[in-house]
Design an enzyme around this catalytic site. Structure first.
Site, PDB file in Angstrom:
ATOM      1  CG  HIS A 157      -1.896  -1.405   1.509  1.00 50.52           C
ATOM      2  ND1 HIS A 157      -3.186  -1.308   0.981  1.00 50.52           N
ATOM      3  CD2 HIS A 157      -1.145  -2.302   2.016  1.00 50.52           C
ATOM      4  CE1 HIS A 157      -3.341  -2.644   1.406  1.00 50.52           C
ATOM      5  NE2 HIS A 157      -2.470  -3.348   2.111  1.00 50.52           N
ATOM      6  CB  SER A 278      13.494  23.575 -13.435  1.00 46.84           C
ATOM      7  OG  SER A 278      12.860  24.524 -13.615  1.00 46.84           O
ATOM      8  CE  LYS A 284      11.400  20.780 -10.080  1.00 48.04           C
ATOM      9  NZ  LYS A 284      10.510  19.602  -9.249  1.00 48.04           N
ATOM     10  CD  GLU A 291       9.323  13.306 -14.447  1.00 49.43           C
ATOM     11  OE1 GLU A 291       8.198  13.916 -14.514  1.00 49.43           O
ATOM     12  OE2 GLU A 291      10.420  13.575 -14.429  1.00 49.43           O
TER      13      GLU A 291
END
Ligand code: ARG
Length: 460
Positions: A157, A278, A284, A291
């Protein structure tokens, strides 16, 4: 433009639109090597059967070699007016060798030709994929060996459940990919029958030798029903299914990388060459490659859904709808192979934050099960009672803001008088993982044995 409602598009006349919708050369040029290989095998069989003269056979074989050389060199002029790769190659062959080229298509149709070409292509793609997956497994197995004893939280979970070892987690991926490779092999075996010689749909009156062409092209044998041969695209669907299940796996691995790379988890640092920054936030480091692997699964599923939908309800035998098989196959193939290669690169270069993983492994009372198991094993309690006692101890630790192993024995004994200081030998994450020696379990010693087995099973 014309005055019909669709006429705005038709400056060059309707035939230009027909050419645009009908032509497949823009994408099926990728089949050139398979097409020429199939033609060569067909021509040689025709000669052996006395259907073509030796001289014509020689001219065709040499001509095809010259055409292939032009395509490889990039000097071949592909023509949309000639529709597809089959007509482009044959037309160029005619320019080179004259009338003999016209005899190549004896006892053959583009219908059995395209089915053969695409099968040959998918078969090569399956072999390439198997190798790429083997490399990915190799990278994972190496990292698993390195981190056989690295303790991290195991999750259910996405809640901390029990401590596990990082090596064990990485070997879970190796098993998933092993099943993918086994599907690759199954798919290859099932598809390895040659449709060439089915001709348009009904077979041919020429005395061809389908066993010979099947053998020359590396197939197990010829397909058994000419109608089925030209209408079957199961092999493409199955290939896309294999790629889709693989993409499920890759996207799950990618998602874990994304989670682990977050500041909140901090389990990994993805290497610079697989991250990006970024344009506005200087701090970043985004795990873009992961992704994209996660996202590209959608493309692969789309290819499978697309081709399933093209094929559903088609009457026997060939229908031009089936020309829509190639783009999804090529796109899904390129996409999946790129994703596998990117994952290999990422796993080779990722840095694991071993201290952070270990610290987190003990958070959330993850050794509570070990405590309950001790109550069963040493005090002979039924597991359900042990579960209850352990729950009370977890609550006590939580109230005091302590880990289980930091509770005083006297406090623990107020919950259950049978507890002794032996309990401390099972609490703590290292004790917990070391005790998980059951078959397939997470103990470091198991992981090292599993690494050796995985090398035998997958990397030989
Ligand atoms: N370009 C066609 C395809 O991809 C080749 C087969 C065409 N056959 C035909 N009878 N028009 O399916």
């Amino acid at each position: 433009t014309t005055s019909t409602i669709w006429g705005g598009r038709f400056e060059a006349g309707p035939s230009a639109i027909m050419e645009e919708i009908n032509a497949s050369i823009g994408f099926d040029k990728r089949l050139y090597a398979q097409d020429i290989r199939g033609s060569r095998a067909h021509a040689q069989m025709l000669v052996a059967q006395g259907i073509l003269t030796q001289a014509d056979g020689k001219a065709i074989t040499e001509g095809l070699e010259a055409v292939e050389a032009e395509i490889v060199a990039g000097t071949f002029q592909f023509s949309r007016a000639l529709e597809d790769i089959h007509m482009n190659v044959e037309s160029r062959l005619r320019e080179k060798i004259g009338d003999a080229a016209g005899r190549l298509h004896t006892a053959r149709s583009r219908n059995d030709q395209v089915a053969t070409d695409l099968k040959l292509w998918v078969r090569d793609a399956l072999d390439g994929l198997d190798n790429a997956l083997k490399d990915l497994q190799g990278a994972l197995i190496d990292r698993a060996e390195e981190h056989a004893g690295t303790v991290m939280p195991g999750f259910t979970h996405l809640q901390a459940a029990q401590p596990v070892t990082l090596g064990h987690h990485l070997l879970a991926y190796v098993e998933m990919l092993g099943r993918d490779r086994s599907r690759v092999r199954d798919c290859r075996v099932r598809m390895n029958e040659c449709p060439l010689g089915a001709a348009a749909l009904a077979g041919t009156s020429f005395p061809i030798d389908r066993n010979a062409t099947a053998k020359a092209l590396g197939f197990e044998g010829p397909t058994q029903n000419s109608l089925d041969s030209v209408s079957d695209r199961d092999f493409a669907l199955e290939y896309l299914s294999v790629l889709s299940i693989l993409s499920v796996h890759l996207s799950r691995m990618a998602e874990e990388m994304v989670i682990w790379a977050s500041q909140q988890f901090g389990f990994i640092r993805v290497s610079d060459d697989f991250s990006s920054g970024s344009s506005i936030m200087p701090q970043k480091r985004n795990p873009d490659a992961s992704e994209l692997v996660r996202g590209k699964a959608g493309r692969v599923f789309g290819a499978l859904m697309g081709l399933l939908t093209v094929m559903k309800g088609l009457p026997l035998t060939y229908g031009k709808d089936m020309q829509e098989d190639k783009e999804p196959v090529f796109d899904a193939s390129d996409t999946a192979e790129l994703c596998v290669t990117a994952m290999t690169g990422m796993f080779k270069s990722v840095t694991f934050n071993v201290e952070r993983m270990k610290a987190d492994a003990g958070k959330g009372f993850t050794t509570a099960t070990d405590l309950a198991d001790w109550l069963v094993r040493v005090l002979g309690k039924p597991f359900r009672d042990a579960h209850h006692v352990t729950g009370a101890l977890v609550k006590m630790a939580e109230d005091k803001g302590l880990n289980l192993e930091d509770l005083a024995l006297a406090d623990m004994q107020s919950v259950d008088a049978g507890l002794t200081d032996e309990i401390f030998t099972v609490l703590g994450v290292d004790n917990s993982v070391s005790s998980r020696t059951s078959l397939g379990g997470t103990a470091p010693a198991n992981v090292l044995a599993q690494v050796a087995q995985a090398r035998e099973r997958f990397l030989k």
